[in-house]
Design a protein around this motif. Sequence first.
Motif, PDB file in Angstrom:
ATOM      1  N   GLU A  78      -7.279 -18.389  40.858  1.00 54.94           N
ATOM      2  CA  GLU A  78      -6.606 -18.948  39.807  1.00 54.94           C
ATOM      3  C   GLU A  78      -6.884 -20.428  39.560  1.00 54.94           C
ATOM      4  O   GLU A  78      -6.953 -21.039  40.503  1.00 54.94           O
ATOM      5  CB  GLU A  78      -5.078 -18.678  40.281  1.00 54.94           C
ATOM      6  N   ARG A  80      -4.469 -23.432  38.377  1.00 53.05           N
ATOM      7  CA  ARG A  80      -3.030 -23.620  38.291  1.00 53.05           C
ATOM      8  C   ARG A  80      -2.985 -25.246  38.044  1.00 53.05           C
ATOM      9  O   ARG A  80      -3.349 -25.966  38.704  1.00 53.05           O
ATOM     10  CB  ARG A  80      -2.275 -23.067  39.391  1.00 53.05           C
ATOM     11  N   GLU A 260      -4.319 -21.339  32.350  1.00 56.44           N
ATOM     12  CA  GLU A 260      -3.477 -20.232  31.633  1.00 56.44           C
ATOM     13  C   GLU A 260      -1.792 -20.287  32.252  1.00 56.44           C
ATOM     14  O   GLU A 260      -1.114 -19.945  31.565  1.00 56.44           O
ATOM     15  CB  GLU A 260      -4.185 -18.976  32.259  1.00 56.44           C
ATOM     16  N   LYS A 261      -1.756 -20.916  33.453  1.00 60.90           N
ATOM     17  CA  LYS A 261      -0.299 -20.922  33.913  1.00 60.90           C
ATOM     18  C   LYS A 261      -0.168 -22.416  34.161  1.00 60.90           C
ATOM     19  O   LYS A 261      -0.970 -23.150  35.133  1.00 60.90           O
ATOM     20  CB  LYS A 261      -0.126 -20.195  35.146  1.00 60.90           C
ATOM     21  N   THR A 263       2.816 -25.338  36.339  1.00 59.16           N
ATOM     22  CA  THR A 263       4.248 -25.447  36.862  1.00 59.16           C
ATOM     23  C   THR A 263       4.579 -26.547  36.756  1.00 59.16           C
ATOM     24  O   THR A 263       3.917 -27.606  36.882  1.00 59.16           O
ATOM     25  CB  THR A 263       3.669 -24.898  38.640  1.00 59.16           C
ATOM     26  N   GLU A 273       8.024 -22.551  34.798  1.00 65.53           N
ATOM     27  CA  GLU A 273       6.610 -22.202  34.913  1.00 65.53           C
ATOM     28  C   GLU A 273       6.095 -21.248  33.859  1.00 65.53           C
ATOM     29  O   GLU A 273       7.157 -20.466  33.477  1.00 65.53           O
ATOM     30  CB  GLU A 273       6.541 -21.326  36.263  1.00 65.53           C
ATOM     31  N   GLY A 274       5.018 -21.187  33.225  1.00 68.43           N
ATOM     32  CA  GLY A 274       4.542 -20.403  32.146  1.00 68.43           C
ATOM     33  C   GLY A 274       3.178 -20.981  31.681  1.00 68.43           C
ATOM     34  O   GLY A 274       2.510 -21.809  32.125  1.00 68.43           O
ATOM     35  N   THR A 275       2.939 -20.459  30.584  1.00 69.06           N
ATOM     36  CA  THR A 275       1.829 -21.243  29.610  1.00 69.06           C
ATOM     37  C   THR A 275       2.262 -22.555  29.351  1.00 69.06           C
ATOM     38  O   THR A 275       3.584 -22.729  29.630  1.00 69.06           O
ATOM     39  CB  THR A 275       1.402 -20.317  28.494  1.00 69.06           C
TER      40      THR A 275
END
Length: 292
Positions: A78, A80, A260-261, A263, A273-275
């Motif tokens: 990932e 992040r 994509e994500k 925090t 948290e999310g897009t």
Amino acid sequence: MTPDLMQSGSERLQQYRREHPSEGHTESGGRSASMARPVVAGEVDTTHGRILYLEDVHVSFDGFKAINGLNLDIAPGELRCIIGPNGAGKTTMMDIITGKTRPDRGSVFFGSTIDLLRYNEPEIAAMGIGRKFQKPTVFEQLSVFENLELALKTHKGVAASMRFALKGAQKDRIAEVLHTIHLASSVNRQAGLLSHGQKQWLEIGMLLVQEPQLLLLDEPVAGMTDEETARTAELFLTLKGKHSLMVVEHDMGFIGTISEKVTVLCDGTVLAEGTLAQVQADERVIEVYLGR
């Protein structure tokens, strides 16, 4: 690179190691004389679907709660992004992951089974967690190639350095990394003559030659030109999947390109948290970080 150039570079590097026996580049961004004790690096067990896992982590400094019940996990491969206001706990979080700071309580796991709180900074780096600070820390008097050679996973003692010779697989790894970080054409250039962005790429390359599984990157595009920022986004997207990346950054355009994500940290805990679009629309995030 020709064999003659590689040989001359190795000779210069061995001389440098003899003259600077205490210096060995580490993933924590500094230099240490030796590892505290051997740590065998290998594929981390991620059967639980997480390469990094923090649960209910707390840290206080003189009564100030820098990290306050932090829960965070990252999946293998990932990319992040971590954002938040100054003092949100972003740097302290990375200090905890890399062993620089010990939490008052909580759990921090690398993969499913490795309790990072049992290990120190050099040991954690040897396991496959690489950290890059905002300011590049390359050896400016050495060439690009010599910086990458110095960063290889080798014994850093004087005697070992005098006997050191690059193996075929190591040469191939350096060549691969040079291509990845867009510095193949600058292989023999002195690192001190590189642009700011190129120095950032070189330091990332110094982590990559050690084949880390998790990279922690602190404001990697700060001070870069627009072109360098775009090429760094391309680089990170190339690394995604092969490595897990945690990127702390304030440049929303850059974040929107790579992540994509997202925090959002605030007061030492996860606020949202999310897009990127989701967190940008969150009233709490607007209030404490983005503004109106």
